[in-house]
Design an enzyme around this catalytic site. Sequence first.
Site, PDB file in Angstrom:
ATOM      1  N   ARG A  99      11.558   2.946   3.950  1.00  0.00           N
ATOM      2  CA  ARG A  99      10.924   2.186   5.039  1.00  0.00           C
ATOM      3  C   ARG A  99      11.947   1.179   5.527  1.00  0.00           C
ATOM      4  O   ARG A  99      12.587   0.491   4.730  1.00  0.00           O
ATOM      5  CB  ARG A  99       9.688   1.466   4.524  1.00  0.00           C
ATOM      6  CG  ARG A  99       9.200   0.401   5.489  1.00  0.00           C
ATOM      7  CD  ARG A  99       7.889  -0.198   5.090  1.00  0.00           C
ATOM      8  NE  ARG A  99       6.793   0.737   5.294  1.00  0.00           N
ATOM      9  CZ  ARG A  99       5.513   0.383   5.353  1.00  0.00           C
ATOM     10  NH1 ARG A  99       5.161  -0.871   5.226  1.00  0.00           N
ATOM     11  NH2 ARG A  99       4.572   1.285   5.539  1.00  0.00           N
ATOM     12  N   LYS A 128      27.497  -7.072   0.299  1.00  0.00           N
ATOM     13  CA  LYS A 128      28.970  -7.155   0.288  1.00  0.00           C
ATOM     14  C   LYS A 128      29.567  -6.471   1.507  1.00  0.00           C
ATOM     15  O   LYS A 128      30.763  -6.212   1.552  1.00  0.00           O
ATOM     16  CB  LYS A 128      29.522  -6.486  -0.978  1.00  0.00           C
ATOM     17  CG  LYS A 128      29.022  -7.065  -2.278  1.00  0.00           C
ATOM     18  CD  LYS A 128      29.694  -6.335  -3.446  1.00  0.00           C
ATOM     19  CE  LYS A 128      29.002  -6.623  -4.760  1.00  0.00           C
ATOM     20  NZ  LYS A 128      29.413  -5.666  -5.802  1.00  0.00           N
ATOM     21  N   HIS A 156       5.446   6.534  11.695  1.00  0.00           N
ATOM     22  CA  HIS A 156       4.976   6.424  10.308  1.00  0.00           C
ATOM     23  C   HIS A 156       4.308   7.760   9.984  1.00  0.00           C
ATOM     24  O   HIS A 156       3.083   7.850   9.864  1.00  0.00           O
ATOM     25  CB  HIS A 156       3.994   5.262  10.203  1.00  0.00           C
ATOM     26  CG  HIS A 156       3.722   4.781   8.815  1.00  0.00           C
ATOM     27  ND1 HIS A 156       4.001   5.527   7.686  1.00  0.00           N
ATOM     28  CD2 HIS A 156       3.184   3.618   8.369  1.00  0.00           C
ATOM     29  CE1 HIS A 156       3.635   4.833   6.617  1.00  0.00           C
ATOM     30  NE2 HIS A 156       3.151   3.679   6.997  1.00  0.00           N
ATOM     31  N   ARG A 185       0.803  -1.221   0.000  1.00  0.00           N
ATOM     32  CA  ARG A 185       0.000   0.000   0.000  1.00  0.00           C
ATOM     33  C   ARG A 185       0.841   1.279   0.000  1.00  0.00           C
ATOM     34  O   ARG A 185       0.731   2.116  -0.871  1.00  0.00           O
ATOM     35  CB  ARG A 185      -0.764   0.020   1.320  1.00  0.00           C
ATOM     36  CG  ARG A 185      -2.145   0.341   1.336  1.00  0.00           C
ATOM     37  CD  ARG A 185      -2.672  -0.198   2.687  1.00  0.00           C
ATOM     38  NE  ARG A 185      -2.098  -1.497   2.981  1.00  0.00           N
ATOM     39  CZ  ARG A 185      -2.597  -2.640   2.538  1.00  0.00           C
ATOM     40  NH1 ARG A 185      -3.676  -2.649   1.817  1.00  0.00           N
ATOM     41  NH2 ARG A 185      -2.021  -3.785   2.815  1.00  0.00           N
ATOM     42  N   THR A 186       1.672   1.392   1.039  1.00  0.00           N
ATOM     43  CA  THR A 186       2.448   2.616   1.185  1.00  0.00           C
ATOM     44  C   THR A 186       3.390   2.768  -0.005  1.00  0.00           C
ATOM     45  O   THR A 186       3.529   3.852  -0.575  1.00  0.00           O
ATOM     46  CB  THR A 186       3.243   2.577   2.504  1.00  0.00           C
ATOM     47  OG1 THR A 186       2.309   2.360   3.567  1.00  0.00           O
ATOM     48  CG2 THR A 186       3.983   3.865   2.745  1.00  0.00           C
TER      49      THR A 186
HETATM   50  C1  NCD Z   1       1.049  -0.105   8.565  1.00  0.00           C
HETATM   51  C2  NCD Z   1       2.538  -0.182   8.740  1.00  0.00           C
HETATM   52  O1  NCD Z   1       3.254  -0.711   7.903  1.00  0.00           O
HETATM   53  O2  NCD Z   1       2.957   0.356   9.750  1.00  0.00           O
HETATM   54  N1  NCD Z   1       0.550  -0.194   7.276  1.00  0.00           N
HETATM   55  C3  NCD Z   1       0.602   0.898   6.439  1.00  0.00           C
HETATM   56  O3  NCD Z   1       1.632   1.490   6.227  1.00  0.00           O
HETATM   57  N2  NCD Z   1      -0.554   1.299   5.894  1.00  0.00           N
HETATM   58  C4  NCD Z   1       0.301  -0.940   9.503  1.00  0.00           C
HETATM   59  C5  NCD Z   1       0.542  -2.411   9.518  1.00  0.00           C
HETATM   60  O4  NCD Z   1       1.442  -2.941   8.889  1.00  0.00           O
HETATM   61  O5  NCD Z   1      -0.228  -3.042  10.254  1.00  0.00           O
END
Ligand code: NCD
Length: 355
Positions: free
Chosen positions: A138, A117, A171, A88-89
Amino acid sequence: MAGGLVGVSWEEFAGLDPFEKGRLLREESRRTMHVLLAQQFDRDFLDSLCDLATTIRRIAKTKSGMLFLKSLLPHRRAMLYFTQPSSRTFLSFVAACQITGMDVAEVRDTSVSSEFKGESKEDSIRTFSSYFDIIIMRSPEAGLAERVAWLLSNTERPVPIVNAGSGKDQHPTQALLDIYTLQRSFAHRGGIEGKRIAFVGDLLRGRTVRSLAMLLVNYPGVEEFFVAPDELQIGEDILRMLEEHGVKYYKSDDLEEVLPLVDAVYMTRVQDEWDRPGDGGVDVSRYRITGENVGRMRADAVIMHPFPRREEISTAVDSDPRAMYWRQMRNGMWIRCALMVRILGVEDEVREYAG
Ligand code: NCD
């Protein structure tokens, strides 16, 4: 013009409390706008970003509008460094980059990169930064985005870092889209101010909850309800910060009791990827919204979820007018478009086009 991340050593920066870090990041954003923590945003920023997202979504309704948006950033390239699962993100950022005309590249698997490496993550990301104009990342590591942002701000080619999820900690862009969703949901009820918002599920390890709980301190009168079994209750650090900001909060382990009281329910899944071997697993069967108990909610309340969901919200609820989670996702794409526009400095062009 020093200040921001330039005037401070990494050790000093890392030792600051999140609101102090936020102050330095606001200062830094005159040079390079990193998006790292919920605590860096103030009310003016939130209002103007939501407004920009709405302007962009209106422009995007026509082909000529879409072509205009595509003409905003064709001279910029974005890098997505996602070393933790995401669909999603990840895709919502890809879509935001495409809408604003950027090319994107990605690293998702470090086993095929030079980190394999023995290269440090810092060296890897600094290398990427020489090919790209923005890095969206991320990572399972809580402070990595901050460290990389500090490092790049102290080089000759600072590149903005956007934190798309850092460990169990933050987040911030999810929190921005959640605020945008709340703002739209309560537009005809006097805004977010004074609303009662319940967080339900794994509040201990859910980074979306931690970021949104902090972002809400910008809205006077908001009351926060934390509903979870004891083992998964919200961290003391968050409660302390809420106290410092005079935000009223309540802890409960009883969802049924809280449901009729609140204007929004923010559901989350158990983040069991963080369980250690031998952890028993916590029974969360009492922390669900179903076709039955949804009736206990106020008629004008909203149900949100960052997704992915498991059994926290039964699909029977999807057609309920209070279910906001699908719209919430699309809001995420628009708020991320607005962020790209703001970070890469083409906001005036958008405002001018919109007239
Ligand atoms: C969340 C995350 O990755 O923190 N999802 C997201 O980014 N929409 C929540 C989750 O993974 O439960």
